[in-house]
Scaffold this motif. Sequence first.
Motif, PDB file in Angstrom:
ATOM      1  N   GLN A  64       0.833  -1.198   0.000  1.00 24.39           N
ATOM      2  CA  GLN A  64       0.000   0.000   0.000  1.00 24.39           C
ATOM      3  C   GLN A  64       0.876   1.259   0.000  1.00 24.39           C
ATOM      4  N   GLU A  65       1.938   1.263   0.806  1.00 25.44           N
ATOM      5  CA  GLU A  65       2.853   2.407   0.827  1.00 25.44           C
ATOM      6  C   GLU A  65       3.512   2.591  -0.540  1.00 25.44           C
ATOM      7  N   ARG A  66       3.916   1.482  -1.121  1.00 28.12           N
ATOM      8  CA  ARG A  66       4.553   1.530  -2.444  1.00 28.12           C
ATOM      9  C   ARG A  66       3.589   2.112  -3.474  1.00 28.12           C
ATOM     10  N   ARG A  67       2.365   1.655  -3.421  1.00 23.20           N
ATOM     11  CA  ARG A  67       1.342   2.150  -4.354  1.00 23.20           C
ATOM     12  C   ARG A  67       1.144   3.658  -4.180  1.00 23.20           C
ATOM     13  N   MET A  68       1.110   4.102  -2.905  1.00 23.59           N
ATOM     14  CA  MET A  68       0.916   5.531  -2.640  1.00 23.59           C
ATOM     15  C   MET A  68       2.082   6.347  -3.200  1.00 23.59           C
ATOM     16  N   VAL A  69       3.305   5.849  -3.015  1.00 23.35           N
ATOM     17  CA  VAL A  69       4.474   6.573  -3.512  1.00 23.35           C
ATOM     18  C   VAL A  69       4.455   6.626  -5.035  1.00 23.35           C
ATOM     19  N   ILE A  70       4.110   5.518  -5.668  1.00 26.90           N
ATOM     20  CA  ILE A  70       4.042   5.486  -7.130  1.00 26.90           C
ATOM     21  C   ILE A  70       2.966   6.448  -7.630  1.00 26.90           C
ATOM     22  N   ASP A  71       1.799   6.440  -6.980  1.00 25.31           N
ATOM     23  CA  ASP A  71       0.727   7.362  -7.383  1.00 25.31           C
ATOM     24  C   ASP A  71       1.161   8.815  -7.192  1.00 25.31           C
ATOM     25  N   GLU A  72       1.885   9.077  -6.106  1.00 26.50           N
ATOM     26  CA  GLU A  72       2.329  10.442  -5.833  1.00 26.50           C
ATOM     27  C   GLU A  72       3.336  10.907  -6.885  1.00 26.50           C
ATOM     28  N   ARG A  73       4.275  10.016  -7.242  1.00 22.76           N
ATOM     29  CA  ARG A  73       5.319  10.399  -8.199  1.00 22.76           C
ATOM     30  C   ARG A  73       4.815  10.415  -9.636  1.00 22.76           C
ATOM     31  N   CYS A  74       3.977   9.454  -9.985  1.00 26.49           N
ATOM     32  CA  CYS A  74       3.555   9.314 -11.382  1.00 26.49           C
ATOM     33  C   CYS A  74       2.204   9.957 -11.659  1.00 26.49           C
ATOM     34  N   GLY A  75       1.425  10.149 -10.647  1.00 23.66           N
ATOM     35  CA  GLY A  75       0.088  10.702 -10.863  1.00 23.66           C
ATOM     36  C   GLY A  75      -0.893   9.600 -11.262  1.00 23.66           C
ATOM     37  N   GLN A  76      -2.131   9.974 -11.348  1.00 26.29           N
ATOM     38  CA  GLN A  76      -3.167   9.006 -11.699  1.00 26.29           C
ATOM     39  C   GLN A  76      -3.111   8.728 -13.204  1.00 26.29           C
ATOM     40  N   PRO A  77      -3.445   7.514 -13.609  1.00 26.85           N
ATOM     41  CA  PRO A  77      -3.427   7.216 -15.052  1.00 26.85           C
ATOM     42  C   PRO A  77      -4.485   8.028 -15.800  1.00 26.85           C
ATOM     43  N   LYS A  78      -4.127   8.439 -16.972  1.00 26.37           N
ATOM     44  CA  LYS A  78      -5.034   9.278 -17.786  1.00 26.37           C
ATOM     45  C   LYS A  78      -5.858   8.381 -18.712  1.00 26.37           C
ATOM     46  N   ASP A  79      -7.037   8.887 -19.072  1.00 28.99           N
ATOM     47  CA  ASP A  79      -7.912   8.171 -20.007  1.00 28.99           C
ATOM     48  C   ASP A  79      -7.492   8.562 -21.427  1.00 28.99           C
ATOM     49  N   LEU A  80      -6.754   7.667 -22.074  1.00 27.26           N
ATOM     50  CA  LEU A  80      -6.210   7.977 -23.399  1.00 27.26           C
ATOM     51  C   LEU A  80      -7.152   7.604 -24.534  1.00 27.26           C
ATOM     52  N   GLU A  81      -8.037   6.676 -24.292  1.00 27.72           N
ATOM     53  CA  GLU A  81      -8.901   6.180 -25.368  1.00 27.72           C
ATOM     54  C   GLU A  81      -9.964   7.194 -25.775  1.00 27.72           C
ATOM     55  N   SER A  82     -10.552   7.872 -24.808  1.00 31.38           N
ATOM     56  CA  SER A  82     -11.645   8.796 -25.151  1.00 31.38           C
ATOM     57  C   SER A  82     -11.162  10.244 -25.232  1.00 31.38           C
ATOM     58  N   ALA A  83      -9.837  10.461 -25.251  1.00 30.45           N
ATOM     59  CA  ALA A  83      -9.292  11.817 -25.283  1.00 30.45           C
ATOM     60  C   ALA A  83      -9.169  12.310 -26.725  1.00 30.45           C
ATOM     61  N   SER A  84      -9.313  13.629 -26.871  1.00 32.11           N
ATOM     62  CA  SER A  84      -9.154  14.220 -28.208  1.00 32.11           C
ATOM     63  C   SER A  84      -7.665  14.440 -28.481  1.00 32.11           C
ATOM     64  N   GLU A  85      -7.399  14.926 -29.689  1.00 35.41           N
ATOM     65  CA  GLU A  85      -5.997  15.093 -30.082  1.00 35.41           C
ATOM     66  C   GLU A  85      -5.311  16.155 -29.229  1.00 35.41           C
ATOM     67  N   ASP A  86      -5.990  17.237 -28.932  1.00 30.80           N
ATOM     68  CA  ASP A  86      -5.395  18.306 -28.113  1.00 30.80           C
ATOM     69  C   ASP A  86      -5.108  17.814 -26.690  1.00 30.80           C
ATOM     70  N   THR A  87      -6.051  17.065 -26.127  1.00 31.70           N
ATOM     71  CA  THR A  87      -5.818  16.552 -24.763  1.00 31.70           C
ATOM     72  C   THR A  87      -4.684  15.528 -24.769  1.00 31.70           C
ATOM     73  N   LEU A  88      -4.573  14.729 -25.846  1.00 36.45           N
ATOM     74  CA  LEU A  88      -3.462  13.784 -25.955  1.00 36.45           C
ATOM     75  C   LEU A  88      -2.123  14.522 -25.999  1.00 36.45           C
ATOM     76  N   LYS A  89      -2.076  15.628 -26.749  1.00 32.03           N
ATOM     77  CA  LYS A  89      -0.857  16.427 -26.797  1.00 32.03           C
ATOM     78  C   LYS A  89      -0.521  16.979 -25.409  1.00 32.03           C
ATOM     79  N   GLN A  90      -1.548  17.444 -24.711  1.00 30.95           N
ATOM     80  CA  GLN A  90      -1.352  17.988 -23.357  1.00 30.95           C
ATOM     81  C   GLN A  90      -0.840  16.894 -22.410  1.00 30.95           C
TER      82      GLN A  90
END
Length: 195
Positions: A64-90
């Motif tokens: 759980q601690e490892r997961r928290m550190v990874i989430d803190e450093r990497c951030g939450q995963p982004k939704d790439l499938e339903s994103a537009s081209e501009d949001t993908l660039k961002q």
Amino acid sequence: MGDDEKQAEIDRKKAEVRARLEAQAAGKKAKKGFMTPERKKKLRLLLRKKAAEELKKEQERKAQERRMVIDERCGQPKDLESASEDTLKQICKEYFDRMYLCESQKYDMEFEVRKRDFEINELNIAVNDLRGKFIKPTLKKVSKYENKFAKLQKKAAEFNFRNQLKTVKKKEFSMDDEEQQTAEKKAGVVKKEEA
């Protein structure tokens, strides 16, 4: 028959007393030690279960601690499938910026570690110089029964310089009798003058 009944009664009472004494002896044996083999077995089993539970909880906590550190450093995963081209660039720009930051931090940390290792080495050398102690070289194992110097002496005896010199067969360098006599006279005059 009266005697037979009395005898049977006495035998029955003796059997009861014997049974009671055996039961007491068995009870005393059971109560003799608090930790009987059965209790020890149960206690070991309980301790193993408790240790396994504690180990499992510790592993879950670390995960759980490892997961928290990874989430803190990497951030939450982004939704790439339903994103537009501009949001993908961002999103790509954010990931690049985060990667750039992480690489620069990694480089800075590696440089700091190398710098500190160098400083530690220099300080160790300074301390050794102040103490006057130096690192002792590792010694080779030598057989105490084998005389190493005997081999060296034997080689030295074989290597005689006179035997190694070339003999000159020409008479170019030899002195004539007259020259030799004059050289001896000069040497004798020098010796007399010194005396």
